[in-house]
Write a protein that holds these residues in place. Structure first.
Motif, PDB file in Angstrom:
ATOM      1  N   PHE A 236     -11.578   2.261   0.608  1.00  0.00           N
ATOM      2  CA  PHE A 236     -10.477   2.513   1.535  1.00  0.00           C
ATOM      3  C   PHE A 236     -10.961   2.471   2.985  1.00  0.00           C
ATOM      4  O   PHE A 236     -10.253   1.984   3.870  1.00  0.00           O
ATOM      5  N   VAL A 237     -12.160   2.984   3.242  1.00  0.00           N
ATOM      6  CA  VAL A 237     -12.699   2.984   4.595  1.00  0.00           C
ATOM      7  C   VAL A 237     -13.113   1.580   5.021  1.00  0.00           C
ATOM      8  O   VAL A 237     -12.867   1.156   6.166  1.00  0.00           O
ATOM      9  N   LEU A 238     -13.721   0.819   4.108  1.00  0.00           N
ATOM     10  CA  LEU A 238     -14.197  -0.523   4.448  1.00  0.00           C
ATOM     11  C   LEU A 238     -13.057  -1.469   4.809  1.00  0.00           C
ATOM     12  O   LEU A 238     -13.221  -2.348   5.662  1.00  0.00           O
ATOM     13  N   TRP A 242      -6.285   3.215   6.514  1.00  0.00           N
ATOM     14  CA  TRP A 242      -5.249   3.951   7.222  1.00  0.00           C
ATOM     15  C   TRP A 242      -4.489   3.057   8.188  1.00  0.00           C
ATOM     16  O   TRP A 242      -3.246   3.117   8.254  1.00  0.00           O
ATOM     17  N   ALA A 243      -5.204   2.244   8.942  1.00  0.00           N
ATOM     18  CA  ALA A 243      -4.531   1.318   9.862  1.00  0.00           C
ATOM     19  C   ALA A 243      -3.681   0.316   9.091  1.00  0.00           C
ATOM     20  O   ALA A 243      -2.574  -0.040   9.524  1.00  0.00           O
ATOM     21  N   ALA A 250       5.091   0.504   9.315  1.00  0.00           N
ATOM     22  CA  ALA A 250       5.844   0.290  10.544  1.00  0.00           C
ATOM     23  C   ALA A 250       6.503  -1.084  10.563  1.00  0.00           C
ATOM     24  O   ALA A 250       7.672  -1.221  10.942  1.00  0.00           O
ATOM     25  N   ASN A 251       5.773  -2.115  10.122  1.00  0.00           N
ATOM     26  CA  ASN A 251       6.326  -3.463  10.126  1.00  0.00           C
ATOM     27  C   ASN A 251       7.398  -3.665   9.062  1.00  0.00           C
ATOM     28  O   ASN A 251       8.226  -4.565   9.165  1.00  0.00           O
ATOM     29  N   SER A 252       7.369  -2.842   8.020  1.00  0.00           N
ATOM     30  CA  SER A 252       8.341  -3.021   6.932  1.00  0.00           C
ATOM     31  C   SER A 252       9.770  -2.726   7.367  1.00  0.00           C
ATOM     32  O   SER A 252      10.716  -3.170   6.712  1.00  0.00           O
ATOM     33  N   PHE A 253       9.948  -1.994   8.479  1.00  0.00           N
ATOM     34  CA  PHE A 253      11.282  -1.685   8.959  1.00  0.00           C
ATOM     35  C   PHE A 253      11.808  -2.721   9.935  1.00  0.00           C
ATOM     36  O   PHE A 253      13.015  -2.803  10.174  1.00  0.00           O
TER      37      PHE A 253
END
Length: 256
Positions: A236-238, A242-243, A250-253
């Motif tokens: 998940f970090v690599l 989170w980003a 955000a883009n899904s809306f």
């Protein structure tokens, strides 16, 4: 009932769209309304007034959580965040407070264009006494109505229209707000679970691989979750998870 709902919704949207530091004398004057309670301190004068507007705002505060959760992007975001935490095998990290904070501020980020339209078209004209409260409520509900309608599936909308028995709805834009809200919530839950399913797959694969390796080594008493958790966190970090998750939500809306 619809008129009361529109008034309550307008007060909620006005609180969100109104600038925090409103020092303009005309704006402050517009909040002064019909006194609801007056206390005469002494014979020389002096009174403390609670206006009807303040009472209305205090009443709306009780329904703010429901309005925030049910009529914005909050539902989809918090469900996806909860599924992500479950997929990684983390029970209390991040904590519920952190997830709620992330969902809240991401909701404000996504809904900012909508709130800006409400502020320009409804709140500011109302504060300048250019329009009536009911006209302001009608203007304020339009951007929210358009946002929810754009995120609602046609099947979900038709379902609630059919259940309501309304026969005078010619186009989706004519859907009343009390029908659109449950259709929007249903559609948001479906979308959130679809996104959560896609998030769950890579973590599930890691669990299966680790469980197979431990089984082949004869370590049946060792929990695969203990071994797979560091690998899932590292993955998940690599990939800058989170980003990636926040940007995708955000883009899904399609409003930013």
């Amino acid at each position: 009932m619809n008129r009361l709902m529109m008034k309550a919704l307008f007060m909620f949207l006005a609180v969100l769209a109104l600038p925090v530091a409103a020092e303009d004398a005309e704006i402050q004057k517009s909040f002064i309304g019909i006194p609801a309670m007056v206390y005469q301190a002494n014979e020389s004068g002096g009174e403390y007034t609670i206006t009807i507007q303040i009472l209305a705002i205090m009443t709306v505060l009780t329904v703010l959580p429901s309005l925030l959760i049910m009529m914005t992007s909050f539902t989809r975001i918090i469900v996806v965040m909860a599924i992500l935490r479950q997929a990684m095998g983390l029970q209390q990290t991040p904590s519920n407070q952190i997830l709620l904070g992330l969902a809240l501020f991401l909701t404000l980020f996504i809904m900012t264009p909508v709130f800006r339209v409400i502020n320009v078209d409804a709140v500011q004209p109302y504060l300048k006494e250019e329009i009536t409260p009911m006209e302001a409520a009608e203007r304020a509900i339009k951007p929210i109505h358009e946002f929810m309608l754009s995120q609602t599936r046609e099947n979900d909308l038709n379902l609630f229209i059919r259940i309501s028995g309304e026969t005078n709805i010619a186009t989706p834009e004519d859907t009343p707000i009390h029908i659109l809200i449950p259709a929007f919530i249903t559609s948001e839950l479906k979308t959130a679970f679809q996104i959560g399913f896609l998030i769950f797959i890579p973590f599930l694969i890691i669990d299966l691989v680790v469980a197979s390796i431990l089984m082949a080594m004869g370590m049946m008493m060792l929990s695969p979750i203990i071994i797979s958790l560091p690998f899932k966190i590292m993955l998940f970090v690599l990939i800058d998870g989170w980003a990636l998750i926040m940007g995708t939500l955000a883009n899904s809306f399609g409003t930013v």
